[in-house]
Design an enzyme around this catalytic site. Sequence first.
Site, PDB file in Angstrom:
ATOM      1  N   SER A 288      50.796  44.412  42.745  1.00 19.88           N
ATOM      2  CA  SER A 288      49.656  45.277  43.020  1.00 19.88           C
ATOM      3  C   SER A 288      49.042  45.800  41.723  1.00 19.88           C
ATOM      4  O   SER A 288      47.885  46.219  41.719  1.00 19.88           O
ATOM      5  CB  SER A 288      50.105  46.459  43.881  1.00 19.88           C
ATOM      6  OG  SER A 288      51.126  47.173  43.208  1.00 19.88           O
TER       7      SER A 288
ATOM      8  N   TYR B  90      50.656  48.993  47.314  1.00 18.98           N
ATOM      9  CA  TYR B  90      51.032  48.191  48.475  1.00 18.98           C
ATOM     10  C   TYR B  90      52.068  48.918  49.343  1.00 18.98           C
ATOM     11  O   TYR B  90      52.193  48.657  50.533  1.00 18.98           O
ATOM     12  CB  TYR B  90      51.649  46.857  48.019  1.00 18.98           C
ATOM     13  CG  TYR B  90      50.660  45.753  47.708  1.00 18.98           C
ATOM     14  CD1 TYR B  90      49.301  45.999  47.528  1.00 18.98           C
ATOM     15  CD2 TYR B  90      51.113  44.443  47.595  1.00 18.98           C
ATOM     16  CE1 TYR B  90      48.426  44.968  47.236  1.00 18.98           C
ATOM     17  CE2 TYR B  90      50.233  43.402  47.313  1.00 18.98           C
ATOM     18  CZ  TYR B  90      48.887  43.663  47.129  1.00 18.98           C
ATOM     19  OH  TYR B  90      48.027  42.634  46.854  1.00 18.98           O
ATOM     20  N   GLY B  91      52.833  49.799  48.707  1.00 17.74           N
ATOM     21  CA  GLY B  91      53.990  50.406  49.382  1.00 17.74           C
ATOM     22  C   GLY B  91      53.667  51.241  50.604  1.00 17.74           C
ATOM     23  O   GLY B  91      54.533  51.478  51.448  1.00 17.74           O
TER      24      GLY B  91
ATOM     25  N   ASN C  55      58.173  43.482  44.997  1.00 14.88           N
ATOM     26  CA  ASN C  55      59.231  43.533  46.018  1.00 14.88           C
ATOM     27  C   ASN C  55      58.665  43.726  47.413  1.00 14.88           C
ATOM     28  O   ASN C  55      59.192  43.194  48.385  1.00 14.88           O
ATOM     29  CB  ASN C  55      60.187  44.698  45.732  1.00 14.88           C
ATOM     30  CG  ASN C  55      61.084  44.439  44.550  1.00 14.88           C
ATOM     31  OD1 ASN C  55      62.194  43.968  44.692  1.00 14.88           O
ATOM     32  ND2 ASN C  55      60.594  44.744  43.355  1.00 14.88           N
ATOM     33  N   THR C  56      57.596  44.522  47.502  1.00 15.04           N
ATOM     34  CA  THR C  56      57.021  44.817  48.813  1.00 15.04           C
ATOM     35  C   THR C  56      56.533  43.519  49.458  1.00 15.04           C
ATOM     36  O   THR C  56      56.787  43.259  50.649  1.00 15.04           O
ATOM     37  CB  THR C  56      55.862  45.832  48.658  1.00 15.04           C
ATOM     38  OG1 THR C  56      56.326  46.935  47.866  1.00 15.04           O
ATOM     39  CG2 THR C  56      55.377  46.331  49.989  1.00 15.04           C
TER      40      THR C  56
ATOM     41  N   GLU D  29      51.192  53.866  37.097  1.00 15.76           N
ATOM     42  CA  GLU D  29      49.797  53.403  36.969  1.00 15.76           C
ATOM     43  C   GLU D  29      48.919  54.443  36.269  1.00 15.76           C
ATOM     44  O   GLU D  29      47.925  54.096  35.653  1.00 15.76           O
ATOM     45  CB  GLU D  29      49.218  53.050  38.350  1.00 15.76           C
ATOM     46  CG  GLU D  29      49.864  51.831  39.009  1.00 15.76           C
ATOM     47  CD  GLU D  29      49.419  50.480  38.417  1.00 15.76           C
ATOM     48  OE1 GLU D  29      48.365  50.423  37.756  1.00 15.76           O
ATOM     49  OE2 GLU D  29      50.158  49.494  38.602  1.00 15.76           O
TER      50      GLU D  29
ATOM     51  N   THR E 137      58.917  46.560  41.211  1.00 16.58           N
ATOM     52  CA  THR E 137      58.760  46.080  39.830  1.00 16.58           C
ATOM     53  C   THR E 137      58.117  47.114  38.904  1.00 16.58           C
ATOM     54  O   THR E 137      58.167  46.968  37.687  1.00 16.58           O
ATOM     55  CB  THR E 137      57.946  44.772  39.804  1.00 16.58           C
ATOM     56  OG1 THR E 137      56.721  44.975  40.527  1.00 16.58           O
ATOM     57  CG2 THR E 137      58.730  43.632  40.416  1.00 16.58           C
ATOM     58  N   HIS E 138      57.518  48.163  39.474  1.00 15.36           N
ATOM     59  CA  HIS E 138      57.007  49.231  38.613  1.00 15.36           C
ATOM     60  C   HIS E 138      58.155  50.063  38.012  1.00 15.36           C
ATOM     61  O   HIS E 138      57.978  50.699  36.981  1.00 15.36           O
ATOM     62  CB  HIS E 138      56.116  50.188  39.413  1.00 15.36           C
ATOM     63  CG  HIS E 138      54.725  49.689  39.643  1.00 15.36           C
ATOM     64  ND1 HIS E 138      54.425  48.728  40.570  1.00 15.36           N
ATOM     65  CD2 HIS E 138      53.532  50.033  39.059  1.00 15.36           C
ATOM     66  CE1 HIS E 138      53.113  48.505  40.558  1.00 15.36           C
ATOM     67  NE2 HIS E 138      52.558  49.279  39.649  1.00 15.36           N
TER      68      HIS E 138
HETATM   69  N1  DGL Z   1      55.356  46.754  42.340  1.00 15.81           N
HETATM   70  C1  DGL Z   1      55.351  46.477  43.728  1.00 15.81           C
HETATM   71  C2  DGL Z   1      56.717  46.333  44.323  1.00 15.81           C
HETATM   72  O1  DGL Z   1      57.586  45.806  43.650  1.00 15.81           O
HETATM   73  C3  DGL Z   1      54.332  47.237  44.572  1.00 15.81           C
HETATM   74  C4  DGL Z   1      54.244  48.708  44.382  1.00 15.81           C
HETATM   75  C5  DGL Z   1      53.095  49.316  45.185  1.00 15.81           C
HETATM   76  O2  DGL Z   1      51.958  48.889  44.991  1.00 15.81           O
HETATM   77  O3  DGL Z   1      53.364  50.203  46.013  1.00 15.81           O
HETATM   78  O4  DGL Z   1      56.960  46.636  45.449  1.00 15.81           O
END
Ligand code: DGL
Length: 282
Positions: free
Chosen positions: A23, A54-55, A86-87, A162, A195-196
């Site tokens: 994302s 995305y979460g 991951n999402t 972010e 991954t963040h």
């Molecule tokens: N970095 C993403 C993950 O690993 C998405 C985080 C998001 O946008 O909420 O889930």
Amino acid sequence: MSDGSYPQYAVTPKPGRIGIFDSGVGGLTVLSEIYRQLPNESVLYFGDTARLPYGSRSPEEILYFVRQILTWMADQQVKMVMMACNTSSALALDIVQTEFCFPILGLIRPGAQAAALASKRIGVIATAATVNSNAYANAIQELAPDCQVWQVGCPDFVSIVENNQIQDPYAHSVAQTYLRPLLRSEIDTLIYGCTHYPHLAPVLKRILPPGTRYINPAVSMVTAAARELDALGLRNTSPTWPTEFCVSGPAHQFQRLAIQWLGRQPRVSQINLPTLTASRLA
Ligand code: DGL
């Protein structure tokens, strides 16, 4: 295209690259691992910054976004895609793996495997969507039924990363709140289930006890990707193109943030993803 037009891409297809997407800047933690383990590969990076996070999205929305991104990546003639999210891995991987003709790898199984080998008391920090999917707990318990798993949704972490607030006292206090149940459960291993979150490692390491193991699922996903490239005879033996970054939101925002993790100015283009119709997916 439902609106009758085809989007103008700012990039030209370059066959043979590896596509990765997230994302936002979370995927850079996966990109570093690709640079470390697969230095001769060329990478096409997509950050869906216009629709982040995305979460907090529904499983249907996430599946739609992932299909759109993969359709665009297919147009770019990638040879493989690693989901640097991951999402997306938790909610869409199993479905889309059968829909596209290149290998698609996700983070959940590699991360679960690495953790289950290391420990019996595992904490998972992830987005709300990933926690609600139970993907990590299911994958770990399938591999090692005697493992105990505690999952915590950490919705504010993505915006902290972010918005470049990692150094703020606010980041520390949010992390303390999120990690409290994991401290109580005396976990000895923590999976970065988003991954963040490896970007927040300095903050998390100040709160969890010394000796805690940290699992970054990207490490084992990239190892698995290297094996698959070898098995398919697709591995690059000499470097080709520099990483190309594309985002759905403003390019300068991503560029400003990415520079501190990449140590150099990335070339970033803003693009429109294709709108999907049944025929585009067939
Ligand atoms: N970095 C993403 C993950 O690993 C998405 C985080 C998001 O946008 O909420 O889930």
